[in-house]
Design an enzyme around this catalytic site. Structure first.
Site, PDB file in Angstrom:
ATOM      1  N   LYS A  13       0.836  -1.213   0.000  1.00 27.18           N
ATOM      2  CA  LYS A  13       0.000   0.000   0.000  1.00 27.18           C
ATOM      3  C   LYS A  13       0.868   1.260   0.000  1.00 27.18           C
ATOM      4  O   LYS A  13       0.640   2.173  -0.786  1.00 27.18           O
ATOM      5  CB  LYS A  13      -0.925   0.040   1.240  1.00 27.18           C
ATOM      6  CG  LYS A  13      -1.891  -1.113   1.339  1.00 27.18           C
ATOM      7  CD  LYS A  13      -2.832  -0.953   2.516  1.00 27.18           C
ATOM      8  CE  LYS A  13      -2.192  -1.015   3.893  1.00 27.18           C
ATOM      9  NZ  LYS A  13      -1.586  -2.293   4.271  1.00 27.18           N
ATOM     10  N   ARG A  85      -9.757   0.700   8.120  1.00 25.37           N
ATOM     11  CA  ARG A  85      -9.286  -0.641   8.447  1.00 25.37           C
ATOM     12  C   ARG A  85     -10.353  -1.444   9.194  1.00 25.37           C
ATOM     13  O   ARG A  85     -10.116  -2.598   9.542  1.00 25.37           O
ATOM     14  CB  ARG A  85      -8.045  -0.529   9.333  1.00 25.37           C
ATOM     15  CG  ARG A  85      -6.747  -0.845   8.608  1.00 25.37           C
ATOM     16  CD  ARG A  85      -5.640  -0.635   9.605  1.00 25.37           C
ATOM     17  NE  ARG A  85      -4.432  -1.320   9.294  1.00 25.37           N
ATOM     18  CZ  ARG A  85      -3.347  -0.724   8.787  1.00 25.37           C
ATOM     19  NH1 ARG A  85      -3.377   0.533   8.449  1.00 25.37           N
ATOM     20  NH2 ARG A  85      -2.250  -1.414   8.603  1.00 25.37           N
ATOM     21  N   ARG A 118      11.681  -5.341   4.814  1.00 23.88           N
ATOM     22  CA  ARG A 118      11.277  -3.948   4.627  1.00 23.88           C
ATOM     23  C   ARG A 118      12.120  -3.005   5.481  1.00 23.88           C
ATOM     24  O   ARG A 118      12.410  -3.282   6.630  1.00 23.88           O
ATOM     25  CB  ARG A 118       9.803  -3.852   5.037  1.00 23.88           C
ATOM     26  CG  ARG A 118       9.186  -2.523   4.764  1.00 23.88           C
ATOM     27  CD  ARG A 118       7.719  -2.673   4.676  1.00 23.88           C
ATOM     28  NE  ARG A 118       7.082  -2.616   5.984  1.00 23.88           N
ATOM     29  CZ  ARG A 118       5.782  -2.348   6.135  1.00 23.88           C
ATOM     30  NH1 ARG A 118       5.019  -2.182   5.094  1.00 23.88           N
ATOM     31  NH2 ARG A 118       5.265  -2.307   7.343  1.00 23.88           N
ATOM     32  N   ARG A 150      11.019  -1.343  10.969  1.00 27.46           N
ATOM     33  CA  ARG A 150       9.970  -0.942  11.903  1.00 27.46           C
ATOM     34  C   ARG A 150       9.828  -1.984  13.001  1.00 27.46           C
ATOM     35  O   ARG A 150       9.856  -3.184  12.716  1.00 27.46           O
ATOM     36  CB  ARG A 150       8.637  -0.832  11.149  1.00 27.46           C
ATOM     37  CG  ARG A 150       8.368   0.552  10.640  1.00 27.46           C
ATOM     38  CD  ARG A 150       7.184   0.587   9.745  1.00 27.46           C
ATOM     39  NE  ARG A 150       5.994  -0.057  10.283  1.00 27.46           N
ATOM     40  CZ  ARG A 150       4.830  -0.070   9.652  1.00 27.46           C
ATOM     41  NH1 ARG A 150       4.716   0.511   8.480  1.00 27.46           N
ATOM     42  NH2 ARG A 150       3.777  -0.661  10.185  1.00 27.46           N
ATOM     43  N   ARG A 161      -0.693  -8.812  13.362  1.00 24.97           N
ATOM     44  CA  ARG A 161      -1.262  -7.820  12.434  1.00 24.97           C
ATOM     45  C   ARG A 161      -2.051  -8.523  11.334  1.00 24.97           C
ATOM     46  O   ARG A 161      -3.111  -8.056  10.911  1.00 24.97           O
ATOM     47  CB  ARG A 161      -0.148  -6.956  11.825  1.00 24.97           C
ATOM     48  CG  ARG A 161       0.398  -5.942  12.823  1.00 24.97           C
ATOM     49  CD  ARG A 161       1.717  -5.371  12.388  1.00 24.97           C
ATOM     50  NE  ARG A 161       1.629  -4.592  11.172  1.00 24.97           N
ATOM     51  CZ  ARG A 161       2.679  -4.327  10.396  1.00 24.97           C
ATOM     52  NH1 ARG A 161       3.871  -4.787  10.699  1.00 24.97           N
ATOM     53  NH2 ARG A 161       2.530  -3.603   9.328  1.00 24.97           N
TER      54      ARG A 161
HETATM   55  P1  AMP Z   1       0.694   0.628   8.724  1.00 19.60           P
HETATM   56  O1  AMP Z   1       1.810   1.616   8.641  1.00 19.60           O
HETATM   57  O2  AMP Z   1      -0.422   0.944   7.771  1.00 19.60           O
HETATM   58  O3  AMP Z   1       1.171  -0.790   8.581  1.00 19.60           O
HETATM   59  O4  AMP Z   1       0.066   0.755  10.190  1.00 19.60           O
HETATM   60  C1  AMP Z   1       0.843   0.491  11.353  1.00 19.60           C
HETATM   61  C2  AMP Z   1      -0.013   0.382  12.584  1.00 19.60           C
HETATM   62  O5  AMP Z   1      -0.716   1.627  12.804  1.00 19.60           O
HETATM   63  C3  AMP Z   1      -1.120  -0.673  12.531  1.00 19.60           C
HETATM   64  O6  AMP Z   1      -0.648  -1.964  12.835  1.00 19.60           O
HETATM   65  C4  AMP Z   1      -2.088  -0.127  13.590  1.00 19.60           C
HETATM   66  O7  AMP Z   1      -1.605  -0.368  14.889  1.00 19.60           O
HETATM   67  C5  AMP Z   1      -2.030   1.375  13.331  1.00 19.60           C
HETATM   68  N1  AMP Z   1      -3.016   1.785  12.307  1.00 19.60           N
HETATM   69  C6  AMP Z   1      -2.761   2.193  11.027  1.00 19.60           C
HETATM   70  N2  AMP Z   1      -3.895   2.492  10.370  1.00 19.60           N
HETATM   71  C7  AMP Z   1      -4.905   2.270  11.243  1.00 19.60           C
HETATM   72  C8  AMP Z   1      -6.329   2.390  11.169  1.00 19.60           C
HETATM   73  N3  AMP Z   1      -6.948   2.781  10.033  1.00 19.60           N
HETATM   74  N4  AMP Z   1      -7.043   2.067  12.267  1.00 19.60           N
HETATM   75  C9  AMP Z   1      -6.451   1.680  13.411  1.00 19.60           C
HETATM   76  N5  AMP Z   1      -5.128   1.535  13.553  1.00 19.60           N
HETATM   77  C10 AMP Z   1      -4.343   1.829  12.496  1.00 19.60           C
END
Ligand code: AMP
Length: 204
Positions: A13, A85, A118, A150, A161
């Site tokens: 994404k 999400r 990553r 990360r 996740r």
């Molecule tokens: P990402 O960078 O998209 O992989 O997001 C990393 C983390 O941020 C996720 O594992 C969640 O803990 C939090 N997060 C990101 N987007 C959302 C969302 N739309 N709703 C809730 N938590 C989120």
């Protein structure tokens, strides 16, 4: 263009959104990146968010929705990456006009492989040791800063996740599918291949 990009962790994404932003200048809003910025600030809100992210859990719906709405403002074009999400989040933005909703589809075993390689620079530019290596080992091509993994990309958190994705985010894809708005794109392959597929569906 107003675009939502859905997909499991590691489906690309962020990478695809960055490429679209670079080519077309659409505003890229990564929910995860905005949340991580809040964590970096060390505020009490940031501390709450950190607890969720570290465990691979989702941040509460209302909080993320508010943050996303503020960041979006009245942008004429945007790419929403990692939001919504949950079905609740999708319902929270049902009045937001969106042109296309893309699901980057990827099997779990490829997810784990991708996430372990990553890397990111502190400003958020993304790389992959195998699929998208930086020109100089461990250094960002754009700003010369050191790359790191990360914390939530470690295998145990990745498993959590993905579990949460299946339970809470896969229903969001179903929600848009029922509304006949969902476009599924196979996310296996190189970033160039996936990007090519995404651009093809955007033209239609
Ligand atoms: P990402 O960078 O998209 O992989 O997001 C990393 C983390 O941020 C996720 O594992 C969640 O803990 C939090 N997060 C990101 N987007 C959302 C969302 N739309 N709703 C809730 N938590 C989120």
């Amino acid at each position: 263009m107003k675009l939502i990009i859905l997909g499991p962790p590691g489906s690309g994404k962020g990478t695809i959104s960055e490429l679209l932003e670079k080519e077309f200048g659409w505003f890229h809003l990564s929910a995860g990146a905005v949340l991580r910025e809040e964590v970096e600030k060390g505020t009490s809100l940031g501390k709450e968010i950190k607890k969720c992210i570290e465990k691979g859990k989702l941040v509460p719906n209302q909080l993320v929705t508010e943050i996303v709405k503020i960041e979006l403002g009245d942008k004429k074009s945007f790419i929403l990456d990692g939001f919504p999400r949950t079905v609740q989040q999708a319902e929270n933005i049902q009045d937001l006009p969106v042109d296309k909703i893309i699901l980057l589809d990827l099997a779990e075993k490829i997810v784990v492989k991708r996430l372990s390689g990553r890397r990111k620079c502190p400003k958020g530019h993304g790389y992959h040791l195998v699929y998208l290596p930086p020109k100089k080992k461990g250094i960002c091509n754009v700003d010369g800063l050191p790359l790191s993994r990360r914390a939530d990309d470690n295998p145990d958190v990745v498993k959590e996740r993905f579990k949460i994705y299946k339970k809470q985010t896969a229903p969001v894809a179903e929600y848009y599918k029922k509304k006949k708005k969902l476009i599924i794109v196979d996310s296996a392959g190189t970033p160039e291949e996936v990007y090519g597929r995404v651009k093809r569906v955007l033209k239609n």
